[in-house]
Design a protein around this motif. Structure first.
Motif, mmCIF file in Angstrom:
data_model
loop_
_atom_site.group_PDB
_atom_site.id
_atom_site.type_symbol
_atom_site.label_atom_id
_atom_site.label_comp_id
_atom_site.label_asym_id
_atom_site.label_seq_id
_atom_site.Cartn_x
_atom_site.Cartn_y
_atom_site.Cartn_z
ATOM 1 N N ALA A 193 0.830 -1.207 0.000
ATOM 2 C CA ALA A 193 0.000 0.000 0.000
ATOM 3 C C ALA A 193 0.864 1.256 0.000
ATOM 4 O O ALA A 193 0.613 2.203 -0.752
ATOM 5 N N LEU A 194 1.887 1.280 0.855
ATOM 6 C CA LEU A 194 2.755 2.454 0.917
ATOM 7 C C LEU A 194 3.551 2.625 -0.366
ATOM 8 O O LEU A 194 3.795 3.753 -0.804
ATOM 9 N N ALA A 195 3.951 1.511 -0.978
ATOM 10 C CA ALA A 195 4.648 1.588 -2.258
ATOM 11 C C ALA A 195 3.728 2.179 -3.330
ATOM 12 O O ALA A 195 4.151 2.992 -4.160
ATOM 13 N N PHE A 196 2.456 1.778 -3.305
ATOM 14 C CA PHE A 196 1.476 2.320 -4.250
ATOM 15 C C PHE A 196 1.320 3.820 -4.041
ATOM 16 O O PHE A 196 1.303 4.598 -5.003
ATOM 17 N N CYS A 197 1.199 4.235 -2.773
ATOM 18 C CA CYS A 197 0.997 5.656 -2.477
ATOM 19 C C CYS A 197 2.209 6.505 -2.853
ATOM 20 O O CYS A 197 2.077 7.705 -3.106
ATOM 21 N N ALA A 198 3.387 5.893 -2.883
ATOM 22 C CA ALA A 198 4.599 6.633 -3.245
ATOM 23 C C ALA A 198 4.639 6.976 -4.727
ATOM 24 O O ALA A 198 5.297 7.936 -5.133
ATOM 25 N N THR A 199 3.932 6.206 -5.547
ATOM 26 C CA THR A 199 3.950 6.438 -6.992
ATOM 27 C C THR A 199 2.614 6.931 -7.537
ATOM 28 O O THR A 199 2.543 7.433 -8.649
ATOM 29 N N SER A 200 1.560 6.761 -6.750
ATOM 30 C CA SER A 200 0.219 7.202 -7.156
ATOM 31 C C SER A 200 -0.391 8.036 -6.041
ATOM 32 O O SER A 200 0.166 8.136 -4.949
ATOM 33 N N SER A 201 -1.527 8.622 -6.299
ATOM 34 C CA SER A 201 -2.180 9.478 -5.302
ATOM 35 C C SER A 201 -3.640 9.076 -5.158
ATOM 36 O O SER A 201 -4.529 9.689 -5.770
ATOM 37 N N PRO A 202 -3.925 8.052 -4.343
ATOM 38 C CA PRO A 202 -5.325 7.685 -4.138
ATOM 39 C C PRO A 202 -6.084 8.814 -3.456
ATOM 40 O O PRO A 202 -5.510 9.566 -2.657
ATOM 41 N N ASP A 203 -7.351 8.940 -3.786
ATOM 42 C CA ASP A 203 -8.173 9.984 -3.156
ATOM 43 C C ASP A 203 -8.651 9.567 -1.773
ATOM 44 O O ASP A 203 -8.990 10.420 -0.950
ATOM 45 N N LEU A 204 -8.669 8.250 -1.535
ATOM 46 C CA LEU A 204 -9.083 7.728 -0.229
ATOM 47 C C LEU A 204 -8.549 6.311 -0.083
ATOM 48 O O LEU A 204 -8.456 5.572 -1.061
ATOM 49 N N ILE A 205 -8.213 5.939 1.164
ATOM 50 C CA ILE A 205 -7.712 4.601 1.457
ATOM 51 C C ILE A 205 -8.664 3.899 2.415
ATOM 52 O O ILE A 205 -9.050 4.468 3.446
ATOM 53 N N ILE A 206 -9.073 2.682 2.065
ATOM 54 C CA ILE A 206 -9.806 1.807 2.990
ATOM 55 C C ILE A 206 -8.777 0.839 3.551
ATOM 56 O O ILE A 206 -8.172 0.055 2.814
ATOM 57 N N LEU A 207 -8.550 0.886 4.857
ATOM 58 C CA LEU A 207 -7.382 0.240 5.457
ATOM 59 C C LEU A 207 -7.776 -0.744 6.557
ATOM 60 O O LEU A 207 -8.354 -0.349 7.578
ATOM 61 N N ASP A 208 -7.449 -2.014 6.352
ATOM 62 C CA ASP A 208 -7.688 -3.030 7.369
ATOM 63 C C ASP A 208 -6.668 -2.878 8.490
ATOM 64 O O ASP A 208 -5.519 -2.490 8.253
ATOM 65 N N VAL A 209 -7.077 -3.193 9.727
ATOM 66 C CA VAL A 209 -6.168 -3.075 10.863
ATOM 67 C C VAL A 209 -5.215 -4.258 10.935
ATOM 68 O O VAL A 209 -4.003 -4.100 11.057
ATOM 69 N N ARG A 210 -5.748 -5.477 10.863
ATOM 70 C CA ARG A 210 -4.925 -6.673 11.054
ATOM 71 C C ARG A 210 -4.473 -7.242 9.713
ATOM 72 O O ARG A 210 -5.265 -7.824 8.979
ATOM 73 N N MET A 211 -3.175 -7.049 9.433
ATOM 74 C CA MET A 211 -2.605 -7.516 8.169
ATOM 75 C C MET A 211 -1.187 -8.006 8.402
ATOM 76 O O MET A 211 -0.527 -7.599 9.359
ATOM 77 N N PRO A 212 -0.687 -8.863 7.514
ATOM 78 C CA PRO A 212 0.718 -9.268 7.590
ATOM 79 C C PRO A 212 1.638 -8.140 7.132
ATOM 80 O O PRO A 212 1.188 -7.165 6.535
ATOM 81 N N VAL A 213 2.926 -8.282 7.421
ATOM 82 C CA VAL A 213 3.992 -7.353 7.031
ATOM 83 C C VAL A 213 3.934 -6.067 7.848
ATOM 84 O O VAL A 213 4.855 -5.741 8.587
ATOM 85 N N MET A 214 2.865 -5.306 7.711
ATOM 86 C CA MET A 214 2.639 -4.099 8.507
ATOM 87 C C MET A 214 1.168 -4.066 8.887
ATOM 88 O O MET A 214 0.302 -4.320 8.043
ATOM 89 N N ASP A 215 0.871 -3.737 10.157
ATOM 90 C CA ASP A 215 -0.539 -3.649 10.516
ATOM 91 C C ASP A 215 -1.098 -2.287 10.111
ATOM 92 O O ASP A 215 -0.358 -1.376 9.707
ATOM 93 N N GLY A 216 -2.407 -2.154 10.234
ATOM 94 C CA GLY A 216 -3.063 -0.933 9.782
ATOM 95 C C GLY A 216 -2.645 0.310 10.536
ATOM 96 O O GLY A 216 -2.581 1.401 9.971
ATOM 97 N N TRP A 217 -2.321 0.158 11.829
ATOM 98 C CA TRP A 217 -1.904 1.323 12.623
ATOM 99 C C TRP A 217 -0.579 1.871 12.096
ATOM 100 O O TRP A 217 -0.400 3.097 12.000
ATOM 101 N N GLN A 218 0.356 0.981 11.755
ATOM 102 C CA GLN A 218 1.639 1.422 11.220
ATOM 103 C C GLN A 218 1.463 2.112 9.872
ATOM 104 O O GLN A 218 2.087 3.140 9.600
ATOM 105 N N VAL A 219 0.600 1.546 9.048
ATOM 106 C CA VAL A 219 0.361 2.144 7.733
ATOM 107 C C VAL A 219 -0.303 3.508 7.881
ATOM 108 O O VAL A 219 0.089 4.482 7.224
ATOM 109 N N LEU A 220 -1.294 3.605 8.765
ATOM 110 C CA LEU A 220 -1.983 4.878 8.976
ATOM 111 C C LEU A 220 -1.008 5.951 9.445
ATOM 112 O O LEU A 220 -1.051 7.091 8.965
ATOM 113 N N ALA A 221 -0.139 5.607 10.398
ATOM 114 C CA ALA A 221 0.824 6.583 10.905
ATOM 115 C C ALA A 221 1.741 7.084 9.788
ATOM 116 O O ALA A 221 2.047 8.285 9.704
ATOM 117 N N GLU A 222 2.165 6.189 8.905
ATOM 118 C CA GLU A 222 3.037 6.594 7.809
ATOM 119 C C GLU A 222 2.283 7.425 6.770
ATOM 120 O O GLU A 222 2.825 8.415 6.245
#
Length: 231
Positions: free
Chosen positions: A39-68
């Motif tokens: 998701a963060l890699a996508f956001c670095a190259t594109s500009s989504p207008d809104l993100i729907i973000l799950d909390v519990r995920m592998p690699v990085m959880d939703g809280w870490q992604v939201l903070a970034e």
């Protein structure tokens, strides 16, 4: 046709597929990332207008992604959480989420939440001395606060503190501000009681209502205030 791009960050491919179908059905463009790193890699190259973000995920959880995401900017975020408790909800708002949906959910409700958040958070212009949302235009040099679309300048009726408050909200329209944060940013004269903010917000809200921008300031229970789109 809605041209907004929605990024779904969800490791459950079935849930992602259902949300994609519902969002595309009302005209949204949709992309899917199966984990936070993608998701963060996508956001670095594109500009989504809104993100729907799950909390519990592998690699990085939703809280870490939201903070970034918040560190990088103000992209609106709706959290998907399996926990229907106030701790998760307040955590989402404190870190900077714009809304949250509890699983299991009705996909049509998620679509409605997406549409509501996009209406509320859309910033149309920004420069060094001016800020504009769908409902307000503020010019710092001219000390003006114009309610759109009728062009009413309400700044002459605002106190210095009220002008600072509305400017703070318009600078970061996606963000929930705590009373302490508003005190630090907008009350340099020495007001020290957090409840003082409530009084100033109440007076500012009435002036906005009288000028035709009703419902613009929203109270987030248990935390503070944020800018909402007038109805």
């Amino acid at each position: 046709m809605n041209s907004s791009m929605i990024l779904i960050v969800e490791d459950d491919v079935e849930i992602a597929a259902i949300l994609t179908a519902y969002l595309q059905n009302v005209g949204f463009m949709v992309s899917h990332a199966e984990n936070g790193a993608l998701a963060l890699a996508f956001c670095a190259t594109s500009s989504p207008d809104l993100i729907i973000l799950d909390v519990r995920m592998p690699v990085m959880d939703g809280w870490q992604v939201l903070a970034e995401v918040r560190r990088r900017g103000n992209t609106p975020v709706i959290m998907l959480t399996a926990n229907d408790d106030d701790v998760d909800k307040l955590s989402a708002l404190r870190i900077g989420a714009d809304d949250y949906v509890v699983k299991p959910f009705n996909p049509a409700e998620v679509v409605a939440r997406v549409q509501a958040v996009l209406r509320r958070t859309q910033v149309v212009t920004r420069s060094d001395d001016s800020f504009s949302t769908r409902s307000l235009s503020i010019n710092l040099q001219q000390h003006s606060v114009v309610v759109k679309p009728d062009g009413t300048d309400i700044a002459p009726r605002l106190t210095t503190t009220e002008f600072r408050l509305i400017t703070q909200f318009v600078r970061e329209p996606n963000r929930v501000f705590s009373r302490d944060e508003l005190l630090e940013a907008c009350f340099p004269e020495g007001d020290t009681l957090p409840r003082t903010v409530d009084s100033h917000i109440s007076k500012l809200r009435k002036k906005l209502d009288d000028a035709g921008a009703s419902g613009l300031l929203q109270n987030v229970r248990g935390f503070g205030y944020r800018l909402g789109e007038s109805k």
